[in-house]
Each structure stands twice: as structure tokens, then as C-alpha cells.
Design an enzyme around this catalytic site. Structure first.
Site, PDB file in Angstrom:
ATOM      1  N   LEU A  32      63.061  88.210  -4.007  1.00  0.00           N
ATOM      2  CA  LEU A  32      62.832  87.399  -5.223  1.00  0.00           C
ATOM      3  C   LEU A  32      62.606  85.914  -4.913  1.00  0.00           C
ATOM      4  O   LEU A  32      62.756  85.060  -5.803  1.00  0.00           O
ATOM      5  CB  LEU A  32      64.005  87.554  -6.209  1.00  0.00           C
ATOM      6  CG  LEU A  32      64.270  88.971  -6.716  1.00  0.00           C
ATOM      7  CD1 LEU A  32      65.452  88.962  -7.708  1.00  0.00           C
ATOM      8  CD2 LEU A  32      63.047  89.563  -7.407  1.00  0.00           C
ATOM      9  N   SER A 124      45.830  88.511   8.059  1.00  0.00           N
ATOM     10  CA  SER A 124      44.986  87.555   7.346  1.00  0.00           C
ATOM     11  C   SER A 124      43.802  87.136   8.195  1.00  0.00           C
ATOM     12  O   SER A 124      43.887  87.073   9.420  1.00  0.00           O
ATOM     13  CB  SER A 124      45.828  86.318   7.008  1.00  0.00           C
ATOM     14  OG  SER A 124      44.997  85.271   6.529  1.00  0.00           O
ATOM     15  N   TYR A 149      52.414  79.364   9.777  1.00  0.00           N
ATOM     16  CA  TYR A 149      52.185  80.561   8.939  1.00  0.00           C
ATOM     17  C   TYR A 149      51.139  81.453   9.615  1.00  0.00           C
ATOM     18  O   TYR A 149      51.380  82.634   9.854  1.00  0.00           O
ATOM     19  CB  TYR A 149      51.713  80.196   7.523  1.00  0.00           C
ATOM     20  CG  TYR A 149      51.013  81.359   6.874  1.00  0.00           C
ATOM     21  CD1 TYR A 149      49.617  81.419   6.813  1.00  0.00           C
ATOM     22  CD2 TYR A 149      51.736  82.446   6.409  1.00  0.00           C
ATOM     23  CE1 TYR A 149      48.976  82.519   6.279  1.00  0.00           C
ATOM     24  CE2 TYR A 149      51.103  83.556   5.877  1.00  0.00           C
ATOM     25  CZ  TYR A 149      49.715  83.582   5.816  1.00  0.00           C
ATOM     26  OH  TYR A 149      49.078  84.675   5.309  1.00  0.00           O
ATOM     27  N   LYS A 153      51.281  85.473  11.631  1.00  0.00           N
ATOM     28  CA  LYS A 153      50.411  86.646  11.469  1.00  0.00           C
ATOM     29  C   LYS A 153      49.895  87.098  12.835  1.00  0.00           C
ATOM     30  O   LYS A 153      49.875  88.279  13.161  1.00  0.00           O
ATOM     31  CB  LYS A 153      49.231  86.322  10.542  1.00  0.00           C
ATOM     32  CG  LYS A 153      49.610  86.107   9.086  1.00  0.00           C
ATOM     33  CD  LYS A 153      50.314  87.336   8.510  1.00  0.00           C
ATOM     34  CE  LYS A 153      50.712  87.128   7.062  1.00  0.00           C
ATOM     35  NZ  LYS A 153      51.524  88.241   6.530  1.00  0.00           N
ATOM     36  N   ARG A 231      33.888  81.189   1.080  1.00  0.00           N
ATOM     37  CA  ARG A 231      34.952  82.164   1.351  1.00  0.00           C
ATOM     38  C   ARG A 231      34.528  83.535   0.821  1.00  0.00           C
ATOM     39  O   ARG A 231      33.572  83.636   0.052  1.00  0.00           O
ATOM     40  CB  ARG A 231      36.248  81.739   0.634  1.00  0.00           C
ATOM     41  CG  ARG A 231      36.857  80.435   1.128  1.00  0.00           C
ATOM     42  CD  ARG A 231      37.491  80.570   2.476  1.00  0.00           C
ATOM     43  NE  ARG A 231      38.156  79.354   2.907  1.00  0.00           N
ATOM     44  CZ  ARG A 231      37.564  78.325   3.492  1.00  0.00           C
ATOM     45  NH1 ARG A 231      36.249  78.368   3.704  1.00  0.00           N
ATOM     46  NH2 ARG A 231      38.253  77.256   3.861  1.00  0.00           N
TER      47      ARG A 231
HETATM   48  C1  WQD Z   1      39.617  78.260  -0.909  1.00  0.00           C
HETATM   49  C2  WQD Z   1      38.602  77.139  -0.989  1.00  0.00           C
HETATM   50  C3  WQD Z   1      39.447  74.948  -0.487  1.00  0.00           C
HETATM   51  C4  WQD Z   1      41.996  74.526  -4.001  1.00  0.00           C
HETATM   52  C5  WQD Z   1      44.305  80.580   1.966  1.00  0.00           C
HETATM   53  C6  WQD Z   1      45.160  80.814   3.154  1.00  0.00           C
HETATM   54  C7  WQD Z   1      44.888  82.176   3.713  1.00  0.00           C
HETATM   55  C8  WQD Z   1      45.028  83.220   2.647  1.00  0.00           C
HETATM   56  C9  WQD Z   1      44.151  82.879   1.432  1.00  0.00           C
HETATM   57  C10 WQD Z   1      47.230  84.140   2.933  1.00  0.00           C
HETATM   58  C11 WQD Z   1      38.761  76.138   0.158  1.00  0.00           C
HETATM   59  C12 WQD Z   1      38.948  75.041  -1.928  1.00  0.00           C
HETATM   60  C13 WQD Z   1      41.122  75.048  -3.062  1.00  0.00           C
HETATM   61  C14 WQD Z   1      41.605  73.402  -4.763  1.00  0.00           C
HETATM   62  C15 WQD Z   1      39.490  73.381  -3.653  1.00  0.00           C
HETATM   63  N1  WQD Z   1      46.372  83.332   2.245  1.00  0.00           N
HETATM   64  N2  WQD Z   1      39.898  74.487  -2.905  1.00  0.00           N
HETATM   65  N3  WQD Z   1      40.359  72.871  -4.559  1.00  0.00           N
HETATM   66  O1  WQD Z   1      42.423  78.145   2.205  1.00  0.00           O
HETATM   67  O2  WQD Z   1      40.583  79.907   2.121  1.00  0.00           O
HETATM   68  O3  WQD Z   1      42.948  80.619   2.332  1.00  0.00           O
HETATM   69  O4  WQD Z   1      44.539  81.574   1.004  1.00  0.00           O
HETATM   70  O5  WQD Z   1      46.961  84.917   3.814  1.00  0.00           O
HETATM   71  O6  WQD Z   1      45.824  82.401   4.749  1.00  0.00           O
HETATM   72  O7  WQD Z   1      44.812  79.845   4.124  1.00  0.00           O
HETATM   73  O8  WQD Z   1      42.140  79.671   0.187  1.00  0.00           O
HETATM   74  O9  WQD Z   1      42.125  79.286  -2.241  1.00  0.00           O
HETATM   75  O10 WQD Z   1      43.376  77.634  -0.742  1.00  0.00           O
HETATM   76  O11 WQD Z   1      40.903  77.642  -0.734  1.00  0.00           O
HETATM   77  O12 WQD Z   1      38.369  72.871  -3.478  1.00  0.00           O
HETATM   78  O13 WQD Z   1      42.358  72.876  -5.624  1.00  0.00           O
HETATM   79  O14 WQD Z   1      38.797  76.410  -2.195  1.00  0.00           O
HETATM   80  O15 WQD Z   1      39.053  73.714   0.085  1.00  0.00           O
HETATM   81  O16 WQD Z   1      37.475  75.722   0.553  1.00  0.00           O
HETATM   82  P1  WQD Z   1      41.958  79.485   1.763  1.00  0.00           P
HETATM   83  P2  WQD Z   1      42.211  78.532  -0.945  1.00  0.00           P
END
Ligand code: WQD
Length: 338
Positions: A32, A124, A149, A153, A231
Site C-alpha cells: 500500500l 522496462s 531505479y 531493473k 515514445r
Molecule cells: C514521456 C515524455 C517527457 C511530463 C518513464 C520512466 C520509465 C517508465 C515510463 C517505469 C518525455 C515528456 C513528461 C511532462 C513532458 N516507467 N513530458 N511534460 O520518461 O518516457 O518513461 O515512465 O518503468 O521507466 O522513465 O515517461 O511520461 O515521464 O515522459 O513534456 O509534464 O513526455 O519529456 O519526453 P518516460 P514520461
């Protein structure tokens, strides 16, 4: 009984629903720390079955031993881990103790049980870092982790790869997720980030719900079509279904090696601006956003080569980006009473 650790979390809860929809009996172990007990009601509403729950942090080796004594565990899907990239930089010891200590306690019980319990590990795409070649295959080189983190993994996968060689009949599949988003069609479960969201899609939906005045796009000067990061956004239900397929691959003895790895993505890259456009398309709303500075640690682009999962696992995504974003927005509106 399938043990789902971290089963009250975002991906865990959706996987429990998929397991129960396929007739599996599920035990959730969750501490939790990043989920609320109400998620159990959501799982029941979404699947018609209320799974068993034991509240426990897996660092408690005595507690883990008691779980294995009390239940006949016939499969494990291991999600339980701390996963905030930024926080892990501030608290590396806590991250290694929690994420690796939990994994090691589970493996110690599997060894003691002398049963080759099928094991699915939540990994991941961060293990690839900034991949040289796109789309990213499972053969892409593992890059030095950008955070503790991410390293938990990588090290977790190495521990599992070593353990399958030591435990007779032990089979493991590591699933390397790209970017999970969205919510179950029942709208009974979804992503519930506690505190200010780190990830893009919950930040978009919370901004649209009025929790934040605007979204900041972290940089638009990247070498991509529109200058924003790319992404592979995968619907969480597609991802959940892949876990059931992977578990059943082991239980029906279809694995070709003791340790297998699969990338789980749509195979399509979407930029930050394209995700914003998808949100505006499905919601009919205009999102308030500004272009800000780049975020440290962001890779330019990452999306999956899905050939191995499609051909070997026999799994592919069924849901589009718009469907995922629409489900995320429906969930946000429900949570906020909009
Ligand atoms: C995606 C894109 C940001 C927020 C992370 C972890 C990864 C996995 C998935 C666990 C990027 C952009 C984001 C914002 C933005 N988690 N962004 N403004 O970083 O690809 O992956 O989550 O396993 O391990 O690293 O995902 O959603 O944080 O970012 O512009 O307010 O959105 O720069 O390009 P990320 P994210």
C-alpha cells in the site's frame, strides 16, 4: 494461485483483472505504499471477482516465507517495486534495498520450495537508454542505467538470468515495457499517481481536469519531426494481457530458453505534441501548455520493435493511442467527479 506482487498498482491491477478474466485464482501482495485499498473494489467491479490480498512489504523475509507456507503459489508476476526515477537518485539505498531485497526474498522462497514456479518480471525499456537503432529490439545493447531505479531493473534481470541456471526447471520471462497509459474499459481502475504526476499522460489529464494551470512540454528542440521526444505509448490493458500470455507460455512449457525477454510496445513512436493532439481530438478540449526546458535524463526517442513478441509470444497490441488517451481521460473525469 497466481501471486501478483504490487497487484494494487497501475499495471498490477490491470493484470489481476486480465488474469481473473482468464479464470486464474489471484493472490495480491502489496504494501500500500503507492496504492489504496479501494483498488481492490475496482478490480472486483472490473472483473466480477475479488482477489485475495495480503498487505506486506516483500523486504520482510519472514512475511514472505509465511505467504509461501499459507498458499499454494503456482505462478508469480512480480511488479512490487519503487519506480520514481527522480526519487531513486535522492534515495538509492532505499531503492536497492526495496527493489532488489524484495526480489531476492521471493527467489529464496522459490529455492526453498523446490518447485519450478513460473516467474514473470516487470522490467522496462529504460534498460536500453538512448538506443543507437530504432525501433528497439531485445538484442539492443543494455546501456549504463541513468538512475538507481533503472539499475534495479537491469540488476534484477541479471539476478534472474543467473538464478534460472541454478534452479532446476525454473523459468523466467522479463517483460520490458515502453510507456503504459490508459485505463480499463469498465472505468473501475486506472492510473492513480499519488502526488504530482511525473508521467506525461496523467499530467495531461490532470491539467485538463483543472488540477494544474498548464502542462509544460519538456523541450521542443530535439532532433525529431516536431522537436519533441518520441515514445511508444501502449494501452495498459494490452500490456496486462501480455503478462497472462507470458505466464501461460511458461506453464504450458512453450519456452525455448529458461530466461526469455520481450519488448512490449505498439511498435509506433508518438511525439509529445502528437499525444497532446490525440488528447484534444478525443476530448474535444484545447489543452493549455507551454514549451519549457528539456528534462534531465530524457532520451530523444524510444519505440519498440514488436517482432519477437508478435511472432514468439503470439501477442500484439489491439488498442490505438486515441483509445488509450480516451480511456485515461474517462478515468480522470470519474476520479475527479467531472
Ligand atoms: C514521456 C515524455 C517527457 C511530463 C518513464 C520512466 C520509465 C517508465 C515510463 C517505469 C518525455 C515528456 C513528461 C511532462 C513532458 N516507467 N513530458 N511534460 O520518461 O518516457 O518513461 O515512465 O518503468 O521507466 O522513465 O515517461 O511520461 O515521464 O515522459 O513534456 O509534464 O513526455 O519529456 O519526453 P518516460 P514520461
Amino acid at each position: 494461485m497466481i501471486l501478483v506482487t504490487g497487484g494494487l498498482g497501475f499495471i498490477g491491477s490491470h493484470t489481476v483483472v486480465s488474469l481473473q478474466e482468464k479464470g486464474h485464482e489471484v493472490l495480491i501482495v502489496d504494501d500500500l505504499s503507492n496504492a489504496t485499498i479501494e483498488v481492490l473494489d475496482g478490480i472486483e467491479a472490473a472483473s466480477g471477482t475479488r482477489p485475495k490480498l495480503e498487505v506486506l512489504n516483500l523486504q520482510d523475509s519472514v512475511g514472505v516465507a509465511e505467504i509461501f507456507q499459507a498458499y499454494n503459489i503456482t505462478g508469480i508476476i512480480h511488479f512490487a517495486a519503487a519506480k520514481a526515477v527522480g526519487e531513486s537518485v535522492q534515495k538509492p539505498i532505499a531503492y536497492y534495498q526495496n527493489n532488489l531485497g524484495s526480489l531476492l526474498n521471493l527467489l529464496a522462497e522459490i529455492e526453498k520450495s523446490h518447485k519450478p514456479i513460473p516467474f514473470i518480471f516487470s522490467s522496462s525499456c529504460t534498460v536500453y537508454g538512448e538506443a543507437e537503432t530504432l525501433p528497439i529490439t531485445e538484442r539492443a545493447p543494455i546501456q549504463p542505467a541513468m538512475s538507481p531505479y533503472g539499475n534495479t531493473k537491469q540488476v534484477g534481470e541479471e539476478i534472474l538470468a543467473d538464478t534460472v541456471n541454478a534452479l532446476e526447471g525454473f523459468r523466467v520471462i522479463s517483460l520490458r515495457y515502453f510507456n503504459p497509459i490508459g485505463a480499463h474499459a469498465s472505468n473501475a481502475i486506472g492510473e492513480l499517481p499519488l502526488g504530482k504526476p511525473q508521467n506525461l499522460v496523467p499530467f495531461i489529464t490532470q491539467t485538463a481536469a483543472g488540477l494544474y494551470p498548464k502542462l509544460t512540454v519538456f523541450g521542443n528542440d530535439y532532433p525529431t519531426a516536431d522537436g519533441t521526444n518520441v515514445r511508444d505509448y501502449i494501452h495498459v490493458v494490452d500490456l496486462a494481457e501480455a503478462h497472462v500470455v507470458a505466464l501461460e507460455r511458461i506453464t504450458s512449457n512453450e519456452t525455448s530458453e529458461a530466461y526469455e525477454v520481450f519488448n512490449l510496445g505498439t511498435g509506433k513512436g508518438s511525439s509529445v505534441l502528437e499525444v497532446i493532439q490525440s488528447f484534444e481530438r478525443v476530448s474535444g478540449l484545447k489543452l493549455t501548455y507551454e514549451i519549457g526546458d528539456r528534462r534531465a535524463g530524457d532520451v530523444v526517442a524510444a519505440y519498440a520493435d514488436t517482432k519477437k513478441a508478435n511472432e514468439v509470444l503470439g501477442w500484439k497490441t489491439q488498442r490505438s493511442l486515441d483509445e488509450a488517451i480516451a480511456s485515461a481521460w474517462a478515468w480522470e473525469k470519474k476520479v475527479r467527479g467531472l
